[in-house]
Design an enzyme around this catalytic site. Structure first.
Site, PDB file in Angstrom:
ATOM      1  N   HIS A 185      26.513  83.147  14.800  1.00 44.93           N
ATOM      2  CA  HIS A 185      26.214  83.376  16.229  1.00 44.93           C
ATOM      3  C   HIS A 185      25.960  82.055  16.958  1.00 44.93           C
ATOM      4  CE1 HIS A 185      24.496  87.664  15.278  1.00 44.93           C
ATOM      5  NE2 HIS A 185      25.776  87.750  15.610  1.00 44.93           N
ATOM      6  N   LEU A 214      20.202  89.592  19.653  1.00 44.29           N
ATOM      7  CA  LEU A 214      19.955  90.920  19.092  1.00 44.29           C
ATOM      8  C   LEU A 214      21.050  91.871  19.569  1.00 44.29           C
ATOM      9  CD1 LEU A 214      16.094  91.054  19.849  1.00 44.29           C
ATOM     10  CD2 LEU A 214      17.227  90.196  17.787  1.00 44.29           C
ATOM     11  N   GLU A 387      29.981  84.237  25.347  1.00 45.36           N
ATOM     12  CA  GLU A 387      30.624  83.495  24.261  1.00 45.36           C
ATOM     13  C   GLU A 387      32.032  83.032  24.639  1.00 45.36           C
ATOM     14  OE1 GLU A 387      29.292  86.735  21.667  1.00 45.36           O
ATOM     15  OE2 GLU A 387      29.011  85.215  20.132  1.00 45.36           O
TER      16      GLU A 387
END
Ligand code: AMP
Length: 399
Positions: A185, A214, A387
Site C-alpha cells: 500500500h 483501512l 493511487e
C-alpha cells in the site's frame, strides 16, 4: 502530457487517463477517462465499464483473455460515446501499479527488459499480483507500441525502513534469503502522508504521521520526515492488521498445529487469505458495512469481528506511534478509513492521553477533512486516497 494509468489485478483491472498539461498539481484532478474490467462475476466473460466525455458505458464481453479485455477497454478511449482522444498516439506515457519491487526497486522506474525480468523474478513473493502486473505491461506494449511505460511499486515507499523494523527474528539465513518486511500500500501511504502535510500547512520533513489505510486490505505506516520507518504488512500483504477476508498476524504456532492436523499449504493459504478477518469471524461478509449492520441487529459474531478489528487496529497504532516516538497527525484512508466515523472514534479513543481528541459530530464527506477537535494536540485527517493520480505524478516526475 497525457498519462494512462493501469492497476492490473488478478481478476479485475482499473484504469484512468490524466491530462497533466499544467504539470504536477497538489490536489488530484478528475481524470479525463476512467474504466474498469471485472472477470469475477461471469465465467469466461468480462464486465467492461468506462466513462469519459460526460458519458458512461457498461458492457459484458465474451472475453476471458486479459490482453483482449485490455484492448477492448483501451478502445473506449478513441471510439464510441466515451471517446476522449483522436488516436492512441496521443498517450505520452503509461504508469503501472506494480505490487512487488523487492529490494532492487526503491523508486519508480522506466520499464525495460531488465525491469520486466525483475517483476517476473519476484512472482514467488507476490503470486497473486506480480503476474497480473506483468501481463498488463506486456499487453499495453502490444497495443501502444513504444510509448514509455513506468512501474510504480507498492513496496517502494517502505524500502528505506530501518533494518530492525524490516527484519523478522528467524534464523539469519532469512535475512540472506530476502525473507523480510517489505510492506505494501506504499503508493497510498505516500500520497496521503504528503497530502496530510499540505493540509496542515507544514513541511513533511518536520512531521510524525501515522497513516491508516483501512480498505478491504488494511495496513498502517509510520511516516517520519517523509520516510516510512515502519509498517504493519510484511513479507506478504497478509501480515499485520485484521482485514476484510485476511487474518493479519496470527501466532505462527497455529499454522504448525494445523499442518500437523493435515492442512496443506494451499488450504492454509485459502483459510488465511480468503476465509478469515471480518468475513471469517463474522460469518457474514468481508464488507465492514454488512458487519456493522449485523452487529447493530445484535449478531454476536459480527460484534466479535468488529471488536477484534478495533482491538488489533488500536494495538498496532500504538506500535507505530512508539516507532515514531510521538505523533503530529493521524490519517484515515481507503474504504473503511474514508467512510466510517465509528471506526475513527473507536480507533482514536485510547490515544486521548496523547492529546488526540476528535470532534463530537462526525460524518463522512466527499472532501478531505480534519476530524480533530480544535483543542486537539494531534491533528486527525480523513483523506481520500488517490493511487492512480499518485502513479500519474510519479510518471511525470520520472519522465
Ligand atoms: P477499498 O478496498 O479501499 O475499496 O475498501 C473497500 C471496503 O471499504 C469495503 O469492503 C467496506 O468494508 C469498506 N467501506 C466502504 N464504504 C463504507 C462505509 N460507508 N462504512 C464502512 N465501511 C465502508
Amino acid at each position: 502530457m497525457k498519462i494512462l494509468v493501469l492497476n492490473a489485478g488478478s481478476s479485475s483491472h482499473k484504469s484512468c487517463l490524466f491530462d497533466l498539461s499544467q504539470g504536477a498539481e497538489s490536489a488530484a484532478p478528475q481524470p479525463l477517462w476512467r474504466a474498469a474490467l471485472d472477470w469475477t462475476h461471469q465465467q469466461d466473460k468480462v464486465e467492461l465499464s468506462a466513462s469519459g466525455a460526460g458519458e458512461s458505458i457498461q458492457q459484458v464481453l465474451p472475453v476471458a483473455d486479459k490482453a483482449a479485455g485490455l484492448e477492448a477497454m483501451v478502445k473506449t478511449l478513441v471510439d464510441g460515446p466515451t471517446q476522449v482522444l483522436e488516436s492512441l498516439s496521443a498517450i505520452d506515457a503509461v504508469g503501472h501499479r506494480v505490487v512487488h519491487g523487492g529490494r532492487e526497486y526503491i523508486d519508480s522506474v522506466r520499464i525495460d527488459d531488465q525491469v520486466k525480468a525483475a517483476i517476473q523474478r519476484l512472482i514467488p513473493l507476490a503470486p497473486a499480483h506480480n503476474p497480473a502486473n506483468l501481463q498488463g505491461i506486456e499487453a499495453l506494449e502490444g497495443i501502444l507500441g513504444n510509448v514509455p511505460q513506468v512501474a510504480v511499486f507498492d513496496t517502494a515507499f517502505h524500502a528505506r525502513m530501518p533494518e530492525a523494523a524490516a527484519t523478522y527474528p528467524g534464523p539469519y539465513a532469512w535475512v540472506e534469503q530476502g525473507i523480510r518486511r517489505y510492506g505494501f500500500h506504499g503508493i497510498s501511504h505516500q500520497y496521503v502522508a504528503q497530502r496530510a502535510a499540505d493540509m496542515v500547512g507544514r513541511n513533511i520533513a518536520d512531521l510524525k504521521i501515522l497513516t491508516c489505510h483501512l480498505g478491504n486490505g488494511c495496513s498502517l505506516a509510520a511516516v517520519k520526515g517523509g520516510i516510512s520507518i515502519d509498517t504493519t504488512m510484511g513479507f506478504t500483504p497478509l501480515d499485520g492488521l485484521m482485514m476484510g477476508s485476511r487474518s493479519g498476524s496470527v501466532d505462527p504456532g497455529i499454522l504448525i498445529y494445523l499442518m500437523r492436523q493435515g492442512y496443506s499449504a494451499d488450504q492454509l493459504d485459502q483459510l488465511l487469505n480468503k476465509e478469515s478477518g471480518l468475513k471469517g469471524l463474522s460469518g457474514q461478509s468481508n464488507d465492514m458495512r454488512s458487519v456493522t449492520e449485523a452487529m447493530e441487529q445484535g449478531n454476536a459474531q459480527a460484534q466479535l469481528a468488529f471488536d477484534t478489528f478495533i482491538h488489533r487496529l488500536r494495538r498496532d497504532m500504538g506500535g507505530m506511534i512508539a516507532s515514531l516516538g510521538g505523533l503530529d497527525v493521524v490519517v484515515f484512508t481507503a474504504g473503511i478509513g474514508e467512510n466510517s466515523p465509528m471506526v475513527w472514534q473507536q480507533a482514536c479513543a485510547p490515544f486521548e492521553f496523547l492529546g488526540l481528541r476528535l470532534k463530537e459530530d462526525l460524518s463522512r464527506a466527499k472532501e478531505d477533512q480534519d476530524i480533530a477537535n480544535q483543542d486537539s494536540r494531534v491533528r486527525s485527517l480523513v483523506i481520500h486516497t488517490q493511487e492512480e493520480w499518485a502513479i500519474a505524478q510519479a510518471c511525470l516526475s520520472l519522465l
